[in-house]
Design a protein around this motif. Sequence first.
Motif, PDB file in Angstrom:
ATOM      1  N   TYR A  81     -33.071 -13.627 -32.227  1.00  0.00           N
ATOM      2  CA  TYR A  81     -32.078 -14.635 -31.846  1.00  0.00           C
ATOM      3  C   TYR A  81     -32.077 -14.936 -30.350  1.00  0.00           C
ATOM      4  N   GLN A  82     -32.896 -14.226 -29.573  1.00  0.00           N
ATOM      5  CA  GLN A  82     -32.902 -14.431 -28.126  1.00  0.00           C
ATOM      6  C   GLN A  82     -33.827 -15.581 -27.754  1.00  0.00           C
ATOM      7  N   HIS A  83     -33.629 -16.122 -26.556  1.00  0.00           N
ATOM      8  CA  HIS A  83     -34.398 -17.289 -26.118  1.00  0.00           C
ATOM      9  C   HIS A  83     -35.913 -17.059 -26.150  1.00  0.00           C
ATOM     10  N   ARG A  84     -36.336 -15.846 -25.909  1.00  0.00           N
ATOM     11  CA  ARG A  84     -37.775 -15.559 -25.830  1.00  0.00           C
ATOM     12  C   ARG A  84     -38.427 -15.355 -27.196  1.00  0.00           C
ATOM     13  N   ASP A  85     -37.636 -15.223 -28.265  1.00  0.00           N
ATOM     14  CA  ASP A  85     -38.166 -14.898 -29.591  1.00  0.00           C
ATOM     15  C   ASP A  85     -38.759 -16.120 -30.282  1.00  0.00           C
ATOM     16  N   ASP A  86     -39.840 -15.894 -31.020  1.00  0.00           N
ATOM     17  CA  ASP A  86     -40.501 -16.981 -31.746  1.00  0.00           C
ATOM     18  C   ASP A  86     -39.605 -17.563 -32.837  1.00  0.00           C
ATOM     19  N   ASP A  87     -38.850 -16.695 -33.525  1.00  0.00           N
ATOM     20  CA  ASP A  87     -37.933 -17.178 -34.570  1.00  0.00           C
ATOM     21  C   ASP A  87     -36.952 -18.196 -33.984  1.00  0.00           C
ATOM     22  N   PHE A  88     -36.440 -17.879 -32.807  1.00  0.00           N
ATOM     23  CA  PHE A  88     -35.472 -18.755 -32.157  1.00  0.00           C
ATOM     24  C   PHE A  88     -36.120 -20.087 -31.782  1.00  0.00           C
ATOM     25  N   LYS A  89     -37.295 -20.027 -31.190  1.00  0.00           N
ATOM     26  CA  LYS A  89     -37.989 -21.252 -30.768  1.00  0.00           C
ATOM     27  C   LYS A  89     -38.319 -22.140 -31.973  1.00  0.00           C
ATOM     28  N   LYS A  90     -38.739 -21.527 -33.081  1.00  0.00           N
ATOM     29  CA  LYS A  90     -39.073 -22.300 -34.287  1.00  0.00           C
ATOM     30  C   LYS A  90     -37.836 -22.973 -34.868  1.00  0.00           C
ATOM     31  N   LEU A  91     -36.727 -22.246 -34.923  1.00  0.00           N
ATOM     32  CA  LEU A  91     -35.503 -22.823 -35.479  1.00  0.00           C
ATOM     33  C   LEU A  91     -34.963 -23.938 -34.591  1.00  0.00           C
ATOM     34  N   LEU A  92     -35.063 -23.778 -33.272  1.00  0.00           N
ATOM     35  CA  LEU A  92     -34.649 -24.852 -32.361  1.00  0.00           C
ATOM     36  C   LEU A  92     -35.422 -26.133 -32.676  1.00  0.00           C
ATOM     37  N   LYS A  93     -36.715 -25.985 -32.832  1.00  0.00           N
ATOM     38  CA  LYS A  93     -37.567 -27.152 -33.111  1.00  0.00           C
ATOM     39  C   LYS A  93     -37.225 -27.769 -34.464  1.00  0.00           C
ATOM     40  N   LYS A  94     -36.973 -26.918 -35.454  1.00  0.00           N
ATOM     41  CA  LYS A  94     -36.684 -27.387 -36.812  1.00  0.00           C
ATOM     42  C   LYS A  94     -35.412 -28.235 -36.866  1.00  0.00           C
ATOM     43  N   VAL A  95     -34.361 -27.793 -36.162  1.00  0.00           N
ATOM     44  CA  VAL A  95     -33.081 -28.511 -36.224  1.00  0.00           C
ATOM     45  C   VAL A  95     -32.916 -29.538 -35.101  1.00  0.00           C
ATOM     46  N   GLY A  96     -33.873 -29.597 -34.179  1.00  0.00           N
ATOM     47  CA  GLY A  96     -33.801 -30.570 -33.088  1.00  0.00           C
ATOM     48  C   GLY A  96     -32.790 -30.203 -32.016  1.00  0.00           C
ATOM     49  N   ALA A  97     -32.647 -28.922 -31.762  1.00  0.00           N
ATOM     50  CA  ALA A  97     -31.703 -28.458 -30.738  1.00  0.00           C
ATOM     51  C   ALA A  97     -32.426 -28.321 -29.396  1.00  0.00           C
ATOM     52  N   PRO A  98     -31.750 -28.605 -28.294  1.00  0.00           N
ATOM     53  CA  PRO A  98     -32.389 -28.443 -26.985  1.00  0.00           C
ATOM     54  C   PRO A  98     -32.484 -26.975 -26.606  1.00  0.00           C
ATOM     55  N   ARG A  99     -33.511 -26.633 -25.855  1.00  0.00           N
ATOM     56  CA  ARG A  99     -33.647 -25.246 -25.388  1.00  0.00           C
ATOM     57  C   ARG A  99     -32.677 -24.985 -24.242  1.00  0.00           C
ATOM     58  N   TYR A 100     -32.473 -25.996 -23.397  1.00  0.00           N
ATOM     59  CA  TYR A 100     -31.540 -25.903 -22.275  1.00  0.00           C
ATOM     60  C   TYR A 100     -30.650 -27.132 -22.298  1.00  0.00           C
ATOM     61  N   CYS A 101     -29.434 -27.006 -21.763  1.00  0.00           N
ATOM     62  CA  CYS A 101     -28.560 -28.177 -21.685  1.00  0.00           C
ATOM     63  C   CYS A 101     -28.744 -28.858 -20.327  1.00  0.00           C
ATOM     64  N   SER A 102     -28.285 -30.078 -20.225  1.00  0.00           N
ATOM     65  CA  SER A 102     -28.394 -30.833 -18.981  1.00  0.00           C
ATOM     66  C   SER A 102     -27.565 -30.163 -17.885  1.00  0.00           C
ATOM     67  N   SER A 103     -27.891 -30.486 -16.644  1.00  0.00           N
ATOM     68  CA  SER A 103     -27.117 -29.954 -15.519  1.00  0.00           C
ATOM     69  C   SER A 103     -25.866 -30.796 -15.322  1.00  0.00           C
ATOM     70  N   LEU A 104     -24.768 -30.121 -15.039  1.00  0.00           N
ATOM     71  CA  LEU A 104     -23.527 -30.834 -14.762  1.00  0.00           C
ATOM     72  C   LEU A 104     -23.632 -31.532 -13.412  1.00  0.00           C
ATOM     73  N   PRO A 105     -23.024 -32.720 -13.283  1.00  0.00           N
ATOM     74  CA  PRO A 105     -23.016 -33.371 -11.977  1.00  0.00           C
ATOM     75  C   PRO A 105     -22.213 -32.534 -10.977  1.00  0.00           C
ATOM     76  N   ILE A 106     -22.605 -32.598  -9.726  1.00  0.00           N
ATOM     77  CA  ILE A 106     -21.931 -31.819  -8.687  1.00  0.00           C
ATOM     78  C   ILE A 106     -20.539 -32.376  -8.463  1.00  0.00           C
ATOM     79  N   ASP A 107     -19.558 -31.485  -8.421  1.00  0.00           N
ATOM     80  CA  ASP A 107     -18.168 -31.878  -8.243  1.00  0.00           C
ATOM     81  C   ASP A 107     -17.870 -32.023  -6.760  1.00  0.00           C
ATOM     82  N   LYS A 108     -17.610 -33.242  -6.323  1.00  0.00           N
ATOM     83  CA  LYS A 108     -17.353 -33.524  -4.909  1.00  0.00           C
ATOM     84  C   LYS A 108     -15.993 -33.014  -4.454  1.00  0.00           C
ATOM     85  N   THR A 109     -15.093 -32.729  -5.410  1.00  0.00           N
ATOM     86  CA  THR A 109     -13.749 -32.296  -5.049  1.00  0.00           C
ATOM     87  C   THR A 109     -13.667 -30.792  -4.816  1.00  0.00           C
ATOM     88  N   LYS A 110     -14.742 -30.073  -5.093  1.00  0.00           N
ATOM     89  CA  LYS A 110     -14.724 -28.627  -4.894  1.00  0.00           C
ATOM     90  C   LYS A 110     -14.503 -28.307  -3.425  1.00  0.00           C
TER      91      LYS A 110
END
Length: 155
Positions: A81-110
Amino acid sequence: MTEKELQFLVEDISQRYFEEAFLHRALFNRRLRTTGGRYLLKSHNIEINKKYYEAFGLEELIGIVKHELCHYHLHLKKMGYQHRDDDFKKLLKKVGAPRYCSSLPIDKTKKRKKIINYQCQSCHQLYQRRRKMDLQKYVCGKCRGRLMIKEIKEN
């Protein structure tokens, strides 16, 4: 989107793409900062970062849910079930899930970080720090001379 709607969405995606039921809780966690979501190994719950839904919309949220459900279903089946495992990579591809999510825009109010410049009074060595130093306690590392604040800048 409420947590009830999120729970329904996760159950629906689990049934539709994985053909298995999601039997645990899905909830928003506003404390998540650098990740779109996480699967909790002990409780089997899924936490989602609501900031990603607010910034990118439903499509990104569905991708994050699919990714976390890959962790969920593989872990319950005692497969890799970990990111490095082949089972995980195959299932991601099968269901069309992204491996990583997009980066959040930088918050200027911080809050902007300040940088404090210190200078040795003897050898004029410069030091940059983010935290204030006790000038009675610390001395120059080069000549052991006394330090003074030269300037404070907002970064």
